[in-house]
Write an enzyme that holds these catalytic residues in place. Structure first.
Site, PDB file in Angstrom:
ATOM      1  N   GLU A  83       0.843  -1.187   0.000  1.00 47.87           N
ATOM      2  CA  GLU A  83       0.000   0.000   0.000  1.00 47.87           C
ATOM      3  C   GLU A  83       0.881   1.240   0.000  1.00 47.87           C
ATOM      4  OE1 GLU A  83      -1.928   1.213   3.672  1.00 47.87           O
ATOM      5  OE2 GLU A  83      -1.396  -0.734   4.523  1.00 47.87           O
ATOM      6  N   CYS A 115      -3.511  -2.976   4.638  1.00 45.35           N
ATOM      7  CA  CYS A 115      -2.655  -4.002   5.249  1.00 45.35           C
ATOM      8  C   CYS A 115      -3.143  -5.423   4.982  1.00 45.35           C
ATOM      9  CB  CYS A 115      -2.553  -3.761   6.749  1.00 45.35           C
ATOM     10  SG  CYS A 115      -1.993  -2.093   7.134  1.00 45.35           S
ATOM     11  N   THR A 156       3.832   4.838  15.306  1.00 41.95           N
ATOM     12  CA  THR A 156       3.468   3.533  14.736  1.00 41.95           C
ATOM     13  C   THR A 156       3.960   3.407  13.300  1.00 41.95           C
ATOM     14  OG1 THR A 156       1.259   4.261  14.042  1.00 41.95           O
ATOM     15  CG2 THR A 156       1.436   3.322  16.239  1.00 41.95           C
ATOM     16  N   SER A 205      -9.904   3.555  13.631  1.00 35.58           N
ATOM     17  CA  SER A 205      -9.258   2.384  13.022  1.00 35.58           C
ATOM     18  C   SER A 205      -9.217   1.215  14.009  1.00 35.58           C
ATOM     19  CB  SER A 205      -7.859   2.729  12.503  1.00 35.58           C
ATOM     20  OG  SER A 205      -6.943   2.897  13.565  1.00 35.58           O
ATOM     21  N   HIS A 237      -2.677  -8.969  12.347  1.00 34.19           N
ATOM     22  CA  HIS A 237      -2.059  -7.761  11.817  1.00 34.19           C
ATOM     23  C   HIS A 237      -1.676  -6.890  13.016  1.00 34.19           C
ATOM     24  CE1 HIS A 237      -1.244  -4.026   9.990  1.00 34.19           C
ATOM     25  NE2 HIS A 237      -2.384  -3.468  10.346  1.00 34.19           N
ATOM     26  N   ASN A 280       5.287  -0.818  12.358  1.00 30.94           N
ATOM     27  CA  ASN A 280       4.246  -1.256  11.435  1.00 30.94           C
ATOM     28  C   ASN A 280       4.828  -1.444  10.039  1.00 30.94           C
ATOM     29  OD1 ASN A 280       1.839  -1.889  10.232  1.00 30.94           O
ATOM     30  ND2 ASN A 280       0.817   0.070  10.663  1.00 30.94           N
ATOM     31  N   SER A 312      -7.300  -1.579   6.614  1.00 33.20           N
ATOM     32  CA  SER A 312      -8.233  -0.465   6.798  1.00 33.20           C
ATOM     33  C   SER A 312      -8.984  -0.155   5.511  1.00 33.20           C
ATOM     34  CB  SER A 312      -7.460   0.781   7.228  1.00 33.20           C
ATOM     35  OG  SER A 312      -7.026   0.647   8.548  1.00 33.20           O
TER      36      SER A 312
HETATM   37  N1  COA Z   1       2.290   4.223  30.320  1.00 35.18           N
HETATM   38  C1  COA Z   1       1.620   3.151  29.844  1.00 35.18           C
HETATM   39  N2  COA Z   1       0.589   3.249  28.960  1.00 35.18           N
HETATM   40  C2  COA Z   1       0.243   4.481  28.540  1.00 35.18           C
HETATM   41  C3  COA Z   1       0.893   5.654  29.010  1.00 35.18           C
HETATM   42  C4  COA Z   1       1.967   5.481  29.947  1.00 35.18           C
HETATM   43  N3  COA Z   1       2.638   6.522  30.416  1.00 35.18           N
HETATM   44  N4  COA Z   1       0.315   6.711  28.417  1.00 35.18           N
HETATM   45  C5  COA Z   1      -0.659   6.233  27.606  1.00 35.18           C
HETATM   46  N5  COA Z   1      -0.705   4.886  27.680  1.00 35.18           N
HETATM   47  C6  COA Z   1      -1.567   3.977  26.940  1.00 35.18           C
HETATM   48  C7  COA Z   1      -3.008   4.428  26.811  1.00 35.18           C
HETATM   49  O1  COA Z   1      -3.764   4.122  27.968  1.00 35.18           O
HETATM   50  C8  COA Z   1      -3.435   3.643  25.583  1.00 35.18           C
HETATM   51  O2  COA Z   1      -3.692   2.308  25.950  1.00 35.18           O
HETATM   52  P1  COA Z   1      -5.132   1.623  25.664  1.00 35.18           P
HETATM   53  O3  COA Z   1      -5.406   1.805  24.199  1.00 35.18           O
HETATM   54  O4  COA Z   1      -4.927   0.207  26.037  1.00 35.18           O
HETATM   55  O5  COA Z   1      -6.086   2.368  26.520  1.00 35.18           O
HETATM   56  C9  COA Z   1      -2.181   3.612  24.732  1.00 35.18           C
HETATM   57  O6  COA Z   1      -1.102   3.941  25.603  1.00 35.18           O
HETATM   58  C10 COA Z   1      -2.203   4.612  23.580  1.00 35.18           C
HETATM   59  O7  COA Z   1      -2.563   5.860  24.112  1.00 35.18           O
HETATM   60  P2  COA Z   1      -3.573   6.820  23.336  1.00 35.18           P
HETATM   61  O8  COA Z   1      -3.778   8.038  24.161  1.00 35.18           O
HETATM   62  O9  COA Z   1      -4.783   6.078  22.860  1.00 35.18           O
HETATM   63  O10 COA Z   1      -2.631   7.165  22.096  1.00 35.18           O
HETATM   64  P3  COA Z   1      -2.865   8.117  20.860  1.00 35.18           P
HETATM   65  O11 COA Z   1      -4.106   8.914  20.973  1.00 35.18           O
HETATM   66  O12 COA Z   1      -1.605   8.865  20.719  1.00 35.18           O
HETATM   67  O13 COA Z   1      -3.074   7.124  19.626  1.00 35.18           O
HETATM   68  C11 COA Z   1      -2.998   5.324  18.089  1.00 35.18           C
HETATM   69  C12 COA Z   1      -2.703   5.776  19.538  1.00 35.18           C
HETATM   70  C13 COA Z   1      -2.628   3.866  17.952  1.00 35.18           C
HETATM   71  C14 COA Z   1      -4.482   5.510  17.777  1.00 35.18           C
HETATM   72  C15 COA Z   1      -2.141   6.190  17.132  1.00 35.18           C
HETATM   73  O14 COA Z   1      -0.793   5.888  17.315  1.00 35.18           O
HETATM   74  C16 COA Z   1      -2.488   6.015  15.674  1.00 35.18           C
HETATM   75  O15 COA Z   1      -3.346   6.713  15.144  1.00 35.18           O
HETATM   76  N6  COA Z   1      -1.781   5.086  14.948  1.00 35.18           N
HETATM   77  C17 COA Z   1      -1.987   4.834  13.532  1.00 35.18           C
HETATM   78  C18 COA Z   1      -3.233   4.036  13.255  1.00 35.18           C
HETATM   79  C19 COA Z   1      -3.195   2.629  13.755  1.00 35.18           C
HETATM   80  O16 COA Z   1      -2.135   2.081  14.012  1.00 35.18           O
HETATM   81  N7  COA Z   1      -4.378   2.026  13.878  1.00 35.18           N
HETATM   82  C20 COA Z   1      -4.522   0.663  14.360  1.00 35.18           C
HETATM   83  C21 COA Z   1      -5.586  -0.138  13.696  1.00 35.18           C
HETATM   84  S1  COA Z   1      -5.227  -0.443  11.980  1.00 35.18           S
END
Ligand code: COA
EC number: 2.3.3.10
Length: 394
Positions: A83, A115, A156, A205, A237, A280, A312
């Site tokens: 992709e 993916c 990621t 996502s 994945h 990733n 996705s």
């Molecule tokens: N210690 C331990 N864990 C911590 C922490 C700390 N100090 N601070 C935050 N966390 C945890 C959160 O609780 C969360 O865990 P949970 O999902 O089990 O509740 C995790 O870390 C991620 O925190 P979050 O605030 O949700 O992160 P974010 O808003 O920055 O976004 C993604 C995380 C994955 C959504 C973001 O990286 C993203 O958009 N990635 C690309 C898309 C993707 O990978 N999608 C997946 C499906 S295809």
């Protein structure tokens, strides 16, 4: 239900990039508590391509050891799943075909569905082998995960290619029927043609992925698949390794099981070692999960493994594979570890500079800096054409 003829993965090899960015460097830069990366998303570091690496150089590097071991005689099809495409018309696989010296009597094509693409490639390959069991299909999954700097997706990122030789009487994993399938039109992640970094609604996502898990499982069950407790491990994945745990917890709950953390760790833990340090790799990531499982588990011979492929947009598939007795003799564990260990750490400034690189679109002669120490490099963009070269180091 097991297919009469054993068809599946005969060989598997992966490659990644020249450079690596530890998540500590990212956390230092943006003030994030490192626990969020190491524990919250389950990532230690991410592979970063050199200026002269791309999906073609990684794909060729992943497939070269397979060609060295098995030759080219029975390969009449190459399917390149990605992709992070480099051209809207020409398949990246044609460049790999040339770099590896594959016979001209070969069909080569590129497949895309986020993916999920590599799983489509694997299933299409199985269909071709069913028609002619002598043939082997080279499936290459190669991707560079790239999000905007300072966006939530940035931690990621990652990059890798997995090459798989698909054929009858496979040495590693027999792929079974049926598959559980699911498609839904959602805008959780996409990359318009005019952008080189993906757009993503991160939380959407995750929700869409979890919905796809329960939906593919429902279809898999309705199609007569195995029961959940028959599986030894699950290759999900892994956009970030914590996602595999979230997905499996969701599947267990959907099936009415309590979430036992020790059971979760046994089913998922061994599939995360490579993705945790590579990041990733989009369509390659579920198969990096398989590589980690096969390379590290003691003996899985004859044991069913579940695969959940999510792309996705979205398309997903759940299917089963069974490890073949004697599979450990065919693994590439040392080479895989070397691909990870040979990466050179980047500092944060150098990473941002690489992230910002793009070729001018003026049709001029644009040589790339010589950075990779891998076997293949993207030497230039010249007259709008990508120029690749071999860089044999011995
Ligand atoms: N210690 C331990 N864990 C911590 C922490 C700390 N100090 N601070 C935050 N966390 C945890 C959160 O609780 C969360 O865990 P949970 O999902 O089990 O509740 C995790 O870390 C991620 O925190 P979050 O605030 O949700 O992160 P974010 O808003 O920055 O976004 C993604 C995380 C994955 C959504 C973001 O990286 C993203 O958009 N990635 C690309 C898309 C993707 O990978 N999608 C997946 C499906 S295809």
């Amino acid at each position: 239900m097991v297919s009469d003829r054993a068809i599946g993965i005969h060989d598997l090899s992966f490659a990644t990039t020249e450079f690596v960015l530890p998540h500590t460097a990212l956390a230092d830069h943006n003030g994030t508590e490192i626990g969020k990366y190491h524990v919250g998303i389950g990532q230690q570091s991410m592979s970063v391509p050199a200026a002269d690496e791309d999906i073609v150089t990684m794909g060729a590097a992943a497939a070269a050891p397979i060609i060295a071991r098995h030759g080219t005689d029975r390969i009449r099809t190459v399917v390149f799943a990605t992709e992070s495409s480099i051209d809207q018309a020409k398949s990246a696989g044609v460049y790999v075909h040339s770099l590896l010296g594959l016979p001209s009597a070969t069909r080569v094509v590129e497949l895309k569905q986020a993916c999920y693409g590599a799983t489509a490639a694997l299933q299409f390959a199985i269909g071709l082998v069913l028609r002619d069991p002598v043939q082997r299909i080279l499936v290459i999954a190669s991707d560079i995960s790239k999000y905007d700097l300072d966006s939530p997706g940035e931690p990621t990122q990652g990059a890798a290619a997995v090459a798989m030789l698909v054929g009858s009487d496979p040495s590693l994993v027999r792929i079974e029927e049926p598959s559980g399938l699911f498609t839904a039109d959602v805008m959780d992640f996409w990359r318009p043609n005019y952008r080189d970094a993906a757009l993503v609604d991160g939380q959407e996502s995750i929700t869409a992925y979890l919905h796809a898990v329960e939906s593919t499982w429902k279809d898999y069950t309705e199609q007569g698949g195995r029961s959940l407790d028959e599986f030894t491990a699950f290759c999900y994945h892994q956009p970030f390794t914590k996602m595999a745990y979230k997905a499996h917890r969701h599947l267990l709950n959907t099936c009415g099981y309590d979430t036992d953390e020790a059971w979760l760790e046994r089913a998922i833990g061994r599939t995360t070692a490579y993705n945790r340090v590579i990041g990733n790799s989009y369509t390659a990531s579920a198969y990096l999960g398989l590589a980690a499982l096969l390379d590290q588990a003691d003996d899985l011979a004859g044991r069913p493994i579940g695969f959940l492929s999510y792309g996705s947009g979205s398309v997903a598939e759940f299917f089963a594979g069974t490890t073949v007795p004697g599979y450990r003799e065919h693994l590439r564990t040392a080479a895989h570890q070397e691909a990870i260990d040979r990466r050179r750490p980047l500092d944060h400034t150098a990473y941002r500079e690489l992230h910002g690189r793009s070729f001018p679109a003026d049709g001029g002669d644009h040589p790339t800096p010589s950075q990779t120490t891998g076997h293949f490099r993207l030497a230039a963009l010249r007259g709008h054409k990508r120029i690749y070269e071999k860089r044999w180091t011995h």
